[in-house]
Enzyme design. Structure first.
Site, mmCIF file in Angstrom:
data_model
loop_
_atom_site.group_PDB
_atom_site.id
_atom_site.type_symbol
_atom_site.label_atom_id
_atom_site.label_comp_id
_atom_site.label_asym_id
_atom_site.label_seq_id
_atom_site.Cartn_x
_atom_site.Cartn_y
_atom_site.Cartn_z
ATOM 1 N N GLY A 48 16.229 5.742 -42.074
ATOM 2 C CA GLY A 48 16.953 6.839 -41.440
ATOM 3 C C GLY A 48 16.013 7.918 -40.958
ATOM 4 O O GLY A 48 15.149 8.359 -41.691
ATOM 5 N N THR A 49 16.165 8.317 -39.735
ATOM 6 C CA THR A 49 15.151 9.162 -39.127
ATOM 7 C C THR A 49 15.609 9.735 -37.813
ATOM 8 O O THR A 49 16.414 9.122 -37.124
ATOM 9 C CB THR A 49 13.919 8.286 -38.776
#
Lengths: 264, 239
Positions: A48-49
């Site tokens: 997740g980013t």
């Protein structure tokens, strides 16, 4: 004993593959049992980013949020997603945290190794191409759910401007002229950048729209962390110019966010 | 029937040493000297891309005298082994002492091999201390290791010299060196020493910013402490 057999080989990745394949476990994915699908496996990798890069008049800004997620949980609040590579380039990574960090570290060593052995820096174009090989070599793991996608940016000394490169999972390399954002919140960040980016913006403008784009990404995407005013955790911002790679001081980033929040 | 002949180990060693010292006697010198902010390295070298002083790893540099082709391969091997070790463990785990042992073993093995020519080189492996390390960790101190052609090495303090006229240069430095020199003064000391030596020489080698190679390991620098000084920078420092 000193092994002299690799003289003339400036490719650190290749040397490691031949001499120490055990150090490249994730990037040498043919070793991993190919039937395992990590996405369905018992553990969940950190991921997740939102990471992004924006070209401005003196170079390029790179930025990323600080959160890593583990399924629906926060895995890590202070993770670094932007890594300086040499004096004029930096890499941002999105995907499974472990392989991401390994790829960024290996890429940095590769570029520095080349510079020291050859006595001259690897060109920005050369760095961008080599990174495509690294992404390609991770394909096996990507197929099992452990994808790593980098965003690469730097200041091109020959062309005198900032440049951005994005990649796809099979190692395709594409150049973006103005801005780009990747990761789970990449699309949201790109929407903001699309509205706010103009050619030849100044450093201050660039920092402002970067902060806003990351804010919007965190607002829409649960896997992207926003500024944490209580713990004092802020996104990391780097500028890459002719003078080098510089991290924007935390106090400046905090001020950007306080101004942004005041405007909302 | 041919008669087997006997040569004493002392004789073999002496022959090799004589052979190497004839080669090294021709080699121009490299001086490494501790100054306030780290280690300053200066060589007599008018060439612009073939260097005698080079970066190995974050805090480590290599200086060499003798045959370029022979130390170039060791330079690259040193970078390679250091990067592998740093990649496997941590960057601070790569030390000059470890690298010196690696070079020493190799040079010793070549010098002892009955069918190989000993390497006609001398090396200085230098490591700059850090400012933030705990006082008793050893990381705080500069380290200089002098490796002879046969792999025998010694730890040097304050300054070290390799090359044909190393002994003469050390004699001068013993008189003139003081602790805590600033970089311009340290550079001036080395160039003055070179000039004194060259005044006695036959080949009339003039010491100017164009004819010396200068690099330093700076304590205060970020991760990569090694920096090569440009001719312009050297000119400014000496003026």
């Amino acid at each position: 004993m000193l092994d002299l057999s690799d003289y003339g080989n400036s490719d650190f990745f290749q040397i490691l593959k031949r001499r120490h394949p055990e150090l490249l476990a994730t990037l040498n994915s043919s070793d991993v049992a190919s039937s395992v699908n990590v996405a369905e496996a018992a553990f969940r990798p950190y991921e997740g980013t939102t990471v992004l890069a924006v070209v401005y008049d003196a170079g390029v800004v790179m930025a990323g949020d600080r959160q890593a997620t583990e399924g629906y949980q926060v895995g890590e609040r202070r993770i670094q997603k932007i890594y300086p590579v040499d004096r004029h380039s930096a890499i941002a990574v999105a995907g499974a945290a472990g392989p991401c960090i390994e790829m960024a570290k290996l890429f940095q060593v590769e570029v520095e190794f080349y510079e020291k052995t050859e006595g001259i820096s690897l060109s920005l174009e050369g760095q961008a191409n080599f990174l495509a090989h690294l992404v390609r070599s991770n394909l096996g793991l990507a197929m099992q759910g452990l994808i790593v996608l980098p965003l690469f940016a730097g200041y091109d000394l020959k062309r005198q401007r900032g440049r951005i490169f994005k990649y796809d999972a099979v190692g395709g390399r594409y150049e973006e002229d103005d801005y780009y954002a990747i990761g789970s919140g990449g699309k949201d960040a790109r929407t903001t950048l699309k509205k706010r980016h103009t050619p030849e913006i100044t450093r201050q403008n660039a920092l402002e729209i970067v902060a806003e784009a990351l804010w919007d990404a965190a607002d829409e995407d649960i896997a992207t962390g926003g500024p944490d005013l209580i713990r004092k955790i802020f996104p990391t911002l780097y500028t890459v110019t002719e003078e080098g790679v510089t991290e924007v001081p935390e106090a400046t980033v905090e001020e950007l966010y306080r101004n942004l929040i005041a405007r909302l | 029937m041919s008669t087997p002949y006997y040569v004493s180990p002392e004789q073999i060693r002496q022959d090799k040493e004589d052979f190497v010292s004839r080669g090294i006697a021709q080699a121009k010198e490299v001086v490494v000297l501790e100054y306030r902010e780290g280690l300053l390295m200066v060589a007599e070298n008018p060439r612009k891309t073939t260097f005698k002083i080079s970066e190995i790893y974050d805090r480590i540099a290599l200086a060499a005298a003798g045959r370029i082709a022979e130390y170039e391969i060791l330079r690259v091997a040193g970078i390679r082994e250091s990067e592998i070790k740093g990649f496997r463990y941590y960057r601070e785990d790569v030390t000059a002492k470890w690298l010196t042992n690696l070079y020493s073993q190799h040079m010793g093995a070549v010098a002892q091999a009955w069918d190989a020519k000993p390497l006609e080189i001398e090396l200085l492996v230098c490591e700059v201390g850090t400012t933030d390390a705990p006082a008793d960790s050893g990381l705080r101190n500069n380290q200089i290791y002098h490796i002879a052609f046969d792999g025998i090495y010694s730890e040097e303090e304050k300054y070290a010299v390799i090359g044909g006229r190393a002994t003469a240069i050390i004699e001068i430095l013993e008189q003139r060196y003081t602790d805590g020199l600033e970089m311009p003064a340290a550079l001036q000391l080395i160039t003055d020493t070179f000039r004194t030596i060259e005044a006695d020489a036959e080949d009339d080698y003039e010491i100017t910013p164009q004819t010396i190679e200068v690099a330093c390991l700076e304590k205060t620098a970020d991760r990569r402490k090694f920096r090569r000084l440009s001719t312009d920078e050297v000119t400014t420092l000496l003026s």
